[in-house]
Design a protein around this motif. Structure first.
Motif, PDB file in Angstrom:
ATOM      1  N   CYS A  73      -6.018   1.298 -15.373  1.00  0.00           N
ATOM      2  CA  CYS A  73      -5.314   0.860 -14.166  1.00  0.00           C
ATOM      3  C   CYS A  73      -3.838   1.237 -14.211  1.00  0.00           C
ATOM      4  CB  CYS A  73      -5.481  -0.650 -14.003  1.00  0.00           C
ATOM      5  SG  CYS A  73      -4.407  -1.409 -12.766  1.00  0.00           S
ATOM      6  N   ALA A 134     -12.075  -3.409 -11.583  1.00  0.00           N
ATOM      7  CA  ALA A 134     -12.054  -2.817 -12.922  1.00  0.00           C
ATOM      8  C   ALA A 134     -13.074  -1.686 -13.036  1.00  0.00           C
ATOM      9  CB  ALA A 134     -12.330  -3.899 -13.964  1.00  0.00           C
ATOM     10  N   TYR A 137     -11.722   1.440 -11.288  1.00  0.00           N
ATOM     11  CA  TYR A 137     -10.776   2.211 -12.085  1.00  0.00           C
ATOM     12  C   TYR A 137     -11.468   2.948 -13.223  1.00  0.00           C
ATOM     13  CZ  TYR A 137      -6.611   0.492  -9.735  1.00  0.00           C
ATOM     14  OH  TYR A 137      -5.637   0.247  -8.798  1.00  0.00           O
ATOM     15  N   GLN A 176     -14.021   0.770  -3.731  1.00  0.00           N
ATOM     16  CA  GLN A 176     -14.038  -0.562  -4.339  1.00  0.00           C
ATOM     17  C   GLN A 176     -14.912  -1.533  -3.537  1.00  0.00           C
ATOM     18  OE1 GLN A 176     -10.224  -2.425  -4.392  1.00  0.00           O
ATOM     19  NE2 GLN A 176     -11.039  -4.405  -5.058  1.00  0.00           N
ATOM     20  N   LEU A 289      -4.722  -7.597 -13.727  1.00  0.00           N
ATOM     21  CA  LEU A 289      -5.172  -6.540 -12.826  1.00  0.00           C
ATOM     22  C   LEU A 289      -5.033  -6.959 -11.365  1.00  0.00           C
ATOM     23  CD1 LEU A 289      -6.634  -3.753 -12.574  1.00  0.00           C
ATOM     24  CD2 LEU A 289      -8.775  -5.038 -12.550  1.00  0.00           C
ATOM     25  N   ASN A 293      -2.543  -5.183  -8.435  1.00  0.00           N
ATOM     26  CA  ASN A 293      -3.098  -4.619  -7.209  1.00  0.00           C
ATOM     27  C   ASN A 293      -2.955  -5.560  -6.010  1.00  0.00           C
ATOM     28  OD1 ASN A 293      -4.845  -1.987  -8.022  1.00  0.00           O
ATOM     29  ND2 ASN A 293      -4.856  -3.479  -9.683  1.00  0.00           N
TER      30      ASN A 293
END
Length: 348
Positions: A73, A134, A137, A176, A289, A293
């Motif tokens: 990431c 996750a 990525y 995503q 994370l 984001n």
């Protein structure tokens, strides 16, 4: 006194030994090879430091090794911050609000904002979102060095539906939202918990490390399905059977699910243990994370009922560990609690 044949010396246990009890001079034996001894075990000096290797390469086993998804990431973190800053400026220009009046909530003396997401009871919806991010990525920043592909995870060889797989199925990275919908469907239908989602990510990274494979558009669905299948059986008390997943994914067979589980376990080397320290590390890295984001957990003001519950839990923990603190207390006491009693002197 100096005579060596005196009776004082004759009582020595060394001189009572006869000539047959004397030790012969040491003769070293010829070294035997491993073939002569019939033992092919590797000498301990020849072995690699397994702990150092695991510490460096296996974040799913050791709490001090950084997670793979967080490092992947970081490659997009700079661009993400730049885009967020531009969106921030555009929002200010459109709404004509000063920078301090953005939508983010902050605690004050009168109001405390908390989320309902803890390491022991994570929020299901936002944990699945973080796990999907996750995985995204992992796919987006995967290695392109031609790593090994396992047939059991190939969606072309083992499709999850009867619909025809496109010819370019391995060329386009999933979004995503697509990953989130796939994971959310399995968790909702199987009624899995948020803790199971974190363990799923642990097993996924352990598979990528142990088997030296990479997750890509052609295998991500079956890898995620195998990780969820294994995590649900290890973590939840009432595990979901393989036939239950066939009810969720209508076109998959029980034999395919059994083979997927068997090969997943073999690639993991049957290591399904998840220490609490590793679980906590993945939980907090998922929170990092989400912050990177701009996927923040929902904040709510601390109500009176919730404050009373927290106070009751705190009082319960305080009573529980009060005896332990008494035992571990040092013998020396502070002079603040010293009570001085004045006693009249008696003069005789």
């Amino acid at each position: 006194m100096g005579n060596t044949t005196s009776c004082c010396v004759s009582s020595s246990p060394k001189l009572r030994r006869n000539a047959h009890s004397r030790l012969e001079s040491y003769r070293p034996e010829p070294e035997l090879s491993r073939e002569d001894t019939g033992c092919n075990l590797q000498h301990i000096s020849d072995r690699e430091n397994i702990d150092d290797l695991n510490m460096e390469y296996n974040p799913s086993d050791h709490p001090r090794a950084s997670t793979i998804f967080l490092s992947k990431c970081q490659t997009d973190a700079r661009d993400k911050r730049k885009s967020l800053f531009m969106n921030h400026l555009s929002h200010i220009l459109e709404t004509k609000h000063p920078p301090g009046q953005m939508g983010r909530k902050f605690s004050s003396c009168s109001t405390i904002f908390l989320d309902d997401n803890t390491v022991s009871q994570p929020n299901l919806k936002y944990t699945i979102k973080c796990v999907a991010l996750a995985i995204y990525y992992h796919i987006k920043n995967r290695d392109t060095d031609g790593r090994m592909l396992v047939d059991i995870f190939d969606e072309k060889l083992h499709p999850l539906s009867k619909s025809e797989v496109p010819s370019d199925y391995d060329k386009h990275d999933p979004e995503q939202k697509q990953i989130y919908r796939f994971v959310r469907t399995l968790f909702s239908a199987a009624q899995l918990t948020a803790e199971c989602a974190i363990v799923t990510l642990v097993y996924l990274e352990r598979l990528l490390t142990y088997a030296e494979i990479d997750i890509c558009p052609s295998n991500w669905k079956r890898i995620v399905l195998g990780a969820i299948l294994l995590a649900s059986k290890v973590w939840d008390d009432q595990a979901v059977w393989n036939v239950d997943y066939c009810q969720i994914l209508k076109d998959i067979t029980v034999e395919d699910m059994n083979e997927l589980e068997r090969q997943f376990l073999e690639l993991l080397q049957f290591n399904i243990n998840v220490p609490s320290s590793v679980y906590a590390k993945y939980y907090f890295d998922l929170r990092s994370l989400s912050e990177t984001n701009n996927l923040s957990f929902p904040l709510e003001p601390l109500s009176r009922d919730k404050a009373q519950k927290l106070e009751a839990i705190s009082r319960l923990c305080d009573d529980k560990y009060k005896d332990l603190r008494k035992v571990s207390r040092k013998r020396s006491a502070s002079a603040d609690n010293l009570v001085v009693r004045w006693v009249p002197a008696i003069i005789s």
